[in-house]
Design a protein around this motif. Sequence first.
Motif, PDB file in Angstrom:
ATOM      1  N   THR A 186       1.061   3.988  -2.980  1.00  0.00           N
ATOM      2  CA  THR A 186       0.558   5.463  -2.570  1.00  0.00           C
ATOM      3  C   THR A 186       1.636   6.290  -3.032  1.00  0.00           C
ATOM      4  O   THR A 186       1.557   7.490  -3.199  1.00  0.00           O
ATOM      5  CB  THR A 186       0.115   5.447  -1.152  1.00  0.00           C
ATOM      6  N   THR A 187       2.849   6.099  -2.542  1.00  0.00           N
ATOM      7  CA  THR A 187       4.075   6.845  -2.455  1.00  0.00           C
ATOM      8  C   THR A 187       4.925   6.560  -3.684  1.00  0.00           C
ATOM      9  O   THR A 187       5.959   7.442  -4.077  1.00  0.00           O
ATOM     10  CB  THR A 187       4.983   6.951  -1.470  1.00  0.00           C
TER      11      THR A 187
ATOM     12  N   GLU B 199       0.750  -1.237   0.010  1.00  0.00           N
ATOM     13  CA  GLU B 199       0.078   0.115   0.039  1.00  0.00           C
ATOM     14  C   GLU B 199       0.746   1.268  -0.128  1.00  0.00           C
ATOM     15  O   GLU B 199       0.680   2.276  -0.919  1.00  0.00           O
ATOM     16  CB  GLU B 199      -1.002  -0.062   1.261  1.00  0.00           C
TER      17      GLU B 199
ATOM     18  N   ALA C 280      -2.915   6.166  -7.773  1.00  0.00           N
ATOM     19  CA  ALA C 280      -2.892   5.845  -6.172  1.00  0.00           C
ATOM     20  C   ALA C 280      -4.132   6.627  -5.492  1.00  0.00           C
ATOM     21  O   ALA C 280      -4.532   6.142  -4.609  1.00  0.00           O
ATOM     22  CB  ALA C 280      -1.343   6.551  -5.739  1.00  0.00           C
ATOM     23  N   ALA C 281      -4.645   7.592  -6.092  1.00  0.00           N
ATOM     24  CA  ALA C 281      -5.626   8.271  -5.673  1.00  0.00           C
ATOM     25  C   ALA C 281      -6.984   7.869  -5.933  1.00  0.00           C
ATOM     26  O   ALA C 281      -7.944   7.963  -5.154  1.00  0.00           O
ATOM     27  CB  ALA C 281      -5.520   9.759  -5.669  1.00  0.00           C
TER      28      ALA C 281
ATOM     29  N   GLY D 210       2.020  11.041  -4.542  1.00  0.00           N
ATOM     30  CA  GLY D 210       1.340   9.793  -5.221  1.00  0.00           C
ATOM     31  C   GLY D 210       0.341  10.626  -6.508  1.00  0.00           C
ATOM     32  O   GLY D 210       0.241  11.724  -6.593  1.00  0.00           O
TER      33      GLY D 210
END
Length: 718
Positions: free
Chosen positions: A42-43, A38, A134-135, A130
């Motif tokens: 995300t990053t 995760e 990712a969003a 991100g």
Amino acid sequence: MKKILYILLGLVLLVVVAIGVLVTVINPNDFKPLITEEVKKTTGRELVIDGDISWRFWPSLGLSVEKLQFKNPEGFAEPNLVSLDKAEMSVSVMPLLSDTLDIGLVSLYGAHVFIQTLPNGTTNLDGLTGGEEAAAPADTAGTTAPASETPQEGTTPADPATAWTIAIGGLDLVDASATVRDDKAGTVSEISTLNLNVGKLETGLWVPIEFNVQGKQNAMAFTARGTTEAMLSKDAIKSQLRKLSVSATLNDPQLTLESVSVTADQAGIAIPANIGFSVKGKANDLAFDTSGTAELLVDDTMQQIAVKGIDVATALVGSALPRPKMNVGFKGDVDYNGAVQKVSLANLVANVDELVVDGNASVVLADIPAVRFDLHSKKINVDAFLGGKEGSAPASDDNASQGEAPKPSVPAKKAPLSDVEPDLSALKGLDIAGKILIEEFIANNVEVTDVTTAFAVNRGKATLKQFDAKLYDGTIAATGSLNATTSPARYQVKKVIKNVNVQPLLKAAANEDMLSGKGNIDANLSGVGLSEKRLRAGITGTIAINFADGSVDGINIPEMIREAKATLKGKRAEYVEETKKTDFSALTATFNLGGGNASTRNLKLEAPAIRVRGEGSTNLIAETIDFDIVTSVVGTSKGQGGKDIDELNDVSIPVALGGTWQAPTYELDVKALLSNNKVLEEKARKEAERGLKKLLGDKADDDNVKQVADKLLKGLFN
């Protein structure tokens, strides 16, 4: 009632058992892949958890993580953006039943943060938010109701922010560190050790805070430690501090702060804070010790900041100072109005040792700050402050003290005048205007009283609007301007001096008393260039002088007249030598300045028994004097000279003034005296013929002797 208690007890027991089973059955380490995945999603960065994830059960649900690393992209000096030896956090179990999230002490051990900016401006913080993927939420094929779908009738969605009460038992940061490296700017800032302990974070309670830190920035090393108490408010701006105490040190090649201390009884918006501070250290060769107090108040809008009762004292020690030890002080009130960007200073009292200035000032912040002031000082003695002439004694001569004759002094060779213009570029960044009143001012032994000065500097142009003062029983008034926007700078000065007692002024200013009397000077000057050479070569204008009821010391014109009389008679003057001084009732002249010279054609001196007229010039660069002075004897036996010069009534006597400013010369021009005055010439001829007869006897009547004697007399007078 008992049934209800049994039911509640059963529910609690059920929860406890369920949590126990959860802790026993589920291994949190099984979630490592999910967590790292995760974070990656995300990053875009990798999260590595080398240690164990573990939890405890009672009386709080605790979680700990060991050996955590949040990676940097390739190309940076360190592999990790954040690394952590261990993190611990706990949540109380029972409060969960009443919608309360009671987080216990959060502890972080060995945390390290590394931030780097590469020469091209790229940092290891770029891209952490991100991307769109990712969003965006995952595709659940309709298993979850759309966000826009309204809840079913009769249900009300809970607002987590209002439904739950959150409390944190504290924060403990142990052996943390950080490095901020900017390769583009060439700087490195490091925090080698940071320990922070914060008590229970809960609104409405005073929370103790304690910290200590040490680090360095390039060659500068620093330490700091402190304690305080904070009261947190849901409206963060209303939070408060009290019992603040901070101490620090700093070590740099150019600056060392041995100790820095700051204390405050309280701090917060619209709450007056009594602040105390002290700083002791050394900057290059200057040692300083400063301490002070003040009251700080910031209003609710944060547009008005008031610092009242400022009292700061500084002790300075250093060889570069005007004095080896100096005490500097500042008292006053400072107000800042953010709406108009204005800082006002009131009740100002500033001192440097015995020099004290009081008044008011203001600064309007802009591209060029506008400074305005109205200041006053009772006494400023520059000589005493700088250890100058006042009270100084002449240096002793060792040989003279042993009875030997002192060696004659050799005049120092005069240094050439400098043609280097001063750097006035700083004036272009100034906007200053104000007024200064000084009751007594002393500089270079000259004393001036009741000084009123008003001047302004605006973007390279300076204006002296007013300068009025009392000077040795007289007055002085001046105005002027300086334009530093051109190169070289241009200036203009007008000065009027009235009824000044000249002799004590000259004695004080130049240790000269060659002129006395009441003086009036009217000067109107201008020029281009401020170097020492250009000031003399480029100055133009006029200086008109008018002195009354005085004397010229160093020359006794009546005495010179008696010498002329004795010369005409072929005798030596028989009289007691008088003081070399010529009294006058009026001395006037107008000097024209230009081309490096000051010249006059109307020098006049009116004295008892004599009248003096003169013309000539002085070279301002070479400092030479070249004046021709003609003295006429008037028909009177009164005053200086008396009957001894009556016989020279209506006779003109020429005197040549020469030499330099430092060593002027005065000579009686005997040849011109005789050739320009027929009466004197005739008397001289008769005296000469009488002398020849005494010398030659009967031979004096011989024609050949007469011809020779006549040639000698003509050579004397022509």
